[in-house]
Design an enzyme around this catalytic site. Structure first.
Site, PDB file in Angstrom:
ATOM      1  N   ASP A 263       0.851  -1.142   0.002  1.00 41.86           N
ATOM      2  CA  ASP A 263      -0.149   0.097  -0.150  1.00 41.86           C
ATOM      3  C   ASP A 263       0.865   1.406  -0.005  1.00 41.86           C
ATOM      4  OD1 ASP A 263      -2.276   1.642   0.189  1.00 41.86           O
ATOM      5  OD2 ASP A 263      -1.787   2.004   2.322  1.00 41.86           O
ATOM      6  N   SER A 264       0.370   2.376  -0.319  1.00 45.04           N
ATOM      7  CA  SER A 264       1.083   3.567  -0.016  1.00 45.04           C
ATOM      8  C   SER A 264       1.463   3.941   1.264  1.00 45.04           C
ATOM      9  CB  SER A 264       0.445   4.779  -0.834  1.00 45.04           C
ATOM     10  OG  SER A 264      -0.949   4.692  -0.153  1.00 45.04           O
TER      11      SER A 264
HETATM   12  N1  DGL Z   1      -4.121   3.901   0.096  1.00 50.41           N
HETATM   13  C1  DGL Z   1      -4.631   5.138  -0.782  1.00 50.41           C
HETATM   14  C2  DGL Z   1      -5.959   4.324  -1.294  1.00 50.41           C
HETATM   15  O1  DGL Z   1      -6.465   3.482  -0.988  1.00 50.41           O
HETATM   16  C3  DGL Z   1      -5.169   6.369   0.071  1.00 50.41           C
HETATM   17  C4  DGL Z   1      -3.741   6.981   0.562  1.00 50.41           C
HETATM   18  C5  DGL Z   1      -3.139   7.524  -0.725  1.00 50.41           C
HETATM   19  O2  DGL Z   1      -3.589   8.434  -1.269  1.00 50.41           O
HETATM   20  O3  DGL Z   1      -1.998   7.094  -1.013  1.00 50.41           O
HETATM   21  O4  DGL Z   1      -6.316   5.026  -2.467  1.00 50.41           O
END
Ligand code: DGL
Length: 268
Positions: A10-11
């Site tokens: 994930d980010s």
């Molecule tokens: N993890 C991102 C999503 O689910 C949210 C946070 C981001 O913008 O990186 O889209």
């Protein structure tokens, strides 16, 4: 049977909602989580940047000999899953398909709302997927970029969150959606505020839960489940500030994270 680990990325920290479900559904699998904390948010970045970052995350997980990869980030799933499936030769799952399927199953009036980052909503990935499964569905997409910051700051149950939600969800109310896909890792944390604004009767879909279910089906079908009956510690990696991730991530998972390693992602 395949005893290699499953990779998840994930980010940042938001994908831990997916990891949590996976830990419950796969108690004996080795899980490796990578949070690209140096480059969060993905949701405001260009499609090209998100694809590049996602490929780097995948290459890192491949270096750990994973048997499959789960993209726990909605933005990365929305824009990078298709290119990744062409580029890499292993099963890769995103969250968009599972979330869409669940929404179609839940809706009674065929009116489905999707909220997500600007990148996710502008990609039309959810809107397309839902319409593919159910061509008669009316899908209303709304980018809610401020929600990520509200959650990051722990303001999910405040008046600010409620007022912001009221503004973002005007269209959803006007279109009388009965089902809302929480198309961003951070949004399930806002569920009480969203319910307050939309009404108790609107069903909220959390793709994290659905994705874990779909992963189980995929691994079973491809005979990739482990034969081990051991319980393994999850391995955690980030691209910035390992200690902060260890602390906040531990709170989110409700367990003590023993160690988080910082790695260099840029050159991959
Ligand atoms: N993890 C991102 C999503 O689910 C949210 C946070 C981001 O913008 O990186 O889209």
């Amino acid at each position: 049977m395949d005893n290699r680990p499953i990779g998840i990325f994930d980010s940042g920290i938001g994908g831990l909602t997916v990891l949590k479900e996976l830990m419950e559904q796969f108690p004996n699998e080795k899980l490796i989580y990578f949070g690209d904390t140096a480059r969060i948010p993905y949701g405001t970045k260009s499609k090209e940047a998100v694809i590049k970052y996602s490929f780097q995350c995948i290459r890192f997980l491949l270096s750990k000999n994973v048997k499959t990869i789960i993209i726990a980030c909605n933005t990365a799933s929305a824009v990078a899953l298709e290119p990744a499936l062409k580029e890499f030769d292993l099963p890769i799952l995103g969250v968009v398909k599972s979330g869409s399927k669940a929404a179609v199953k839940e809706t009674q009036n065929d009116k489905i709302g999707v909220i997500g980052t600007t990148g996710t909503i502008n990609s039309y990935a959810y809107q397309r997927e839902i319409r593919t499964i159910s061509p008669s569905a009316e899908v209303i997409g709304q980018a809610c970029p401020l929600f990520v910051q509200i959650v990051e700051d722990g303001w999910e149950d405040t008046e600010v969150a409620k007022l912001t939600a009221e503004k973002y969800l005007i269209d959803m109310k006007e279109h009388d959606v009965d089902t809302l896909v929480l198309g961003c890792t951070h949004y399930p944390i806002l569920r009480y505020t969203l319910k307050k604004v939309l009404g108790e009767e609107v069903k909220l879909i959390n793709p994290a839960y659905e994705t874990a279910k779909e992963s189980l089906e995929l691994l079973t079908e491809r005979k990739l489940l482990t034969e081990s009956s051991d319980i393994h510690e999850v391995e955690f990696y980030v691209s910035d500030d390992a200690e902060k991730f260890r602390r906040i991530g531990g709170n989110m998972l409700n367990r003590n994270i023993k160690s988080v390693k910082k790695i260099e992602i840029e050159g991959l």
